[in-house]
Motif scaffolding. Sequence first.
Motif: not given
Lengths: 345, 345
Positions: A134-137, A234-237, A241-242
Amino acid sequence: MADSKPLPCADGDPVAMEALLREVFSIVVDEAVLKGTSASEKCHYSIKKGAAFLGLGTDSVRVVKADERGKMVPEDLERQIRLAEAEGAVPFLVSATSGTTVLGAFDPLEAIADVCQRHGLWLHVDAAWGGSVLLSQTHKHLLDGIQVADSVTWNPHKLLGAGLQCSALLLRDTSNLLKRCHGSQASYLFQQDKFYDVALDTGDKVVQCGRHVDCLKLWLMWKAQGGQGLELRVDRAFALARYLLEEVKKREGFELVMEPEFLNVCFWFVPPSLGQQRSPNYSQELAQVAPALKERMVKEGSMMIGYQPHGARVNFFRVVVANPALTRADVDFLLDELERLGRDL
Amino acid sequence: MADSKPLPCADGDPVAMEALLREVFSIVVDEAVLKGTSASEKCHYSIKKGAAFLGLGTDSVRVVKADERGKMVPEDLERQIRLAEAEGAVPFLVSATSGTTVLGAFDPLEAIADVCQRHGLWLHVDAAWGGSVLLSQTHKHLLDGIQVADSVTWNPHKLLGAGLQCSALLLRDTSNLLKRCHGSQASYLFQQDKFYDVALDTGDKVVQCGRHVDCLKLWLMWKAQGGQGLELRVDRAFALARYLLEEVKKREGFELVMEPEFLNVCFWFVPPSLGQQRSPNYSQELAQVAPALKERMVKEGSMMIGYQPHGARVNFFRVVVANPALTRADVDFLLDELERLGRDL
C-alpha cells in the motif's frame, strides 16, 4: 463495511494502529452464534489455529477454493456461505489474503467484499505479507478493495524490514471494540485514577500482559525513512524480484513454477542428471532435489532458502526478495551457488 | 502428577524449556468436558482472560478464597471443587500462584497438590514472578511442593532481569503435548523432509508463527552469569528488599501494609496533613495520596512506582526491588523523594 472511508493504513496514520499478534483476529465472542468462518485454501494456517484456540474448532473454518494462481475464487466463497447457511451454521467472518505465504497471491478483494456485503459478513484481510505494498503508488493496486475491509493484519516486520516482531491489526471500528473484547479491568494493573486520559493506555485492550512496545519500531522507522523512503524500499524489492525472475528464465536448469505477481519467486532447480531425459519417476526425483540442496547450503553455511511442496507441485524453492540490503550481485550469487551445489545431484 | 521427579527448572536445564506466552496454559481441549478451573482470588487476571480466549468462558473459572496475606486457602479449594462437581461441572485444572502480583504471596503448594492429587486435577503453578527464587538455596523453600506440579509458568524477564519478553512454560509431560495441542502441520512452513531430526523444530508446537527466539536471552544470561551468578542476583534482591522494609519501618510518614515474604514491599505514604489527626474520611483521603504523588513523580521525571488498591485496602505503593543494578542509595533516594514530593499534600 459498506462505507468507503479508507483504512488508517492507507492514510499512513500510525496513531490509529493497534499492535497485536497476527494470530489474533478480534471477534465479538458474545454477540452471535459462532459457527462458520471462511478462508481460502491457500490462506495462512493461523486462521485454523485461531479458530481452535478460540474454542470454535477447526471445523468452523470453511475452506474456499483457490484458483491455480492461489487466489480465492469469489464464486466458491458465495457457494460455501450458502452451504453453511443450509446446514444451519451462522457465517460471520471472511478472511481474505493479500500476499499468500508461498505464491504471494493477492485475493480479489473487491469481488470478495461484494459477497461479504451481500451476506453481512465481517471482512478480514490478512495482509501480513502484502500490506506494505500500500505504500507504493506503483503497486498498491494489488490491494484494491482493502479500503472496505473491517479489519486488516499487517506485519511491518516482513516486507518493510522492521525488527521481528512488529504486527499491526487495523480496525475500521471506532467503538473501542478491543477494549470491549479483551478488557479485564484488573484494577491492580490498570489504574483508572491517573492524571491523564486513561483511554490512551493500551494495556487492557490487548491479549498479552507484559510485552514489547513493538509499534515503536515502526514509528521510528517511518520517522527515519519517511513515506517516500518506505515506498522506495517496496519498489526496489519489486525491481529486484523482477531481475531474479528474468535470470531464472534465462538460466538452464531453472524452471519457473509460475509468473509471480509479488516478491515470491518460485522455481525448481533441475540438476543435469534429471534434465536430460525425464524418467517416469521425474516428479519423485525432483521432489528430493530441494531438500538435498538445502542440506548442502546449510552445511556449507552459504545460504538459507525455503522450499515446500504446494498442492500437486513437488518441492520447489521460494526466494523472497525483501531485504533492502540485497543487490543484483546477491541474486547472481544465489543462482550461481545453487548451480554449484546442485551440479552433481 | 503423583510422581516426585523434579521439574526441569529445579535442575536448571534450559533445554527442557518451552518458551511460550504466559497467558497460554496448555489444555488438551478435545479430551474432556471443559468446565471448571480453580484459581485464587489473588491470582493473575490472565487466568480469566485465558479462559475467555479459549472459549471456556470466565464463568468456568472458580475463584478460591485467599487469606489476609493473599495465599490460597486449600480448604476453600477443596470446597469449590466439591461445589463445582455438585453442579455437574468437571474440574480439570488448579492454578496456584508463586509470587502474586501485588503482595508477592506464595500459595501453599504442598497442601494444594494434595487436593489436586485427591481429585485427579492438573496442577498449574503461575510462578511467573516467583519462579526465579528456585535458583536461591536460601529462599527456594518458598516454592516447596512445586516439584509435583504438572506445569509451571516462569518469566525470567521479571526477577532475573532478562530482556522483556522471556517467558517459559515448563511441563512434566513427555508425550509431546504441545505438539499434539498446537501442531497444525502446515507443510509449507514446517518441512518434514529435512536432514536433521525435525523433532528439534519448535515452530509447530507454539501458538505464534513469526516470533522472537526469546529463550536465547535466558540461555546467554545463564551462560554468562552461571547458576551462582543468578543465585546471587536473587539473594541480593531479597537483601535490598529487607533494607527497604527496615527503612520504611523507621521513617515517620510511612505505614507498612504487611510484613512481606518476597520482594514486594507495600506501604502507604501518609502526608503530615493526614497523619496528625485521623479524620472520619481518612481512608478516602489516603486513597488519593498515591495517585497524587505518582502524578508529581512522573511530571518531575524522577521515579515511577506502581500503586493500587487491594481488597479493602486503599491505594498503596508497591515497590518491587528486582533490578540488579539497584543499591541502598537508590532505596534512600526513593524514600527521600517520596517525602519531598509528598510533604505538602
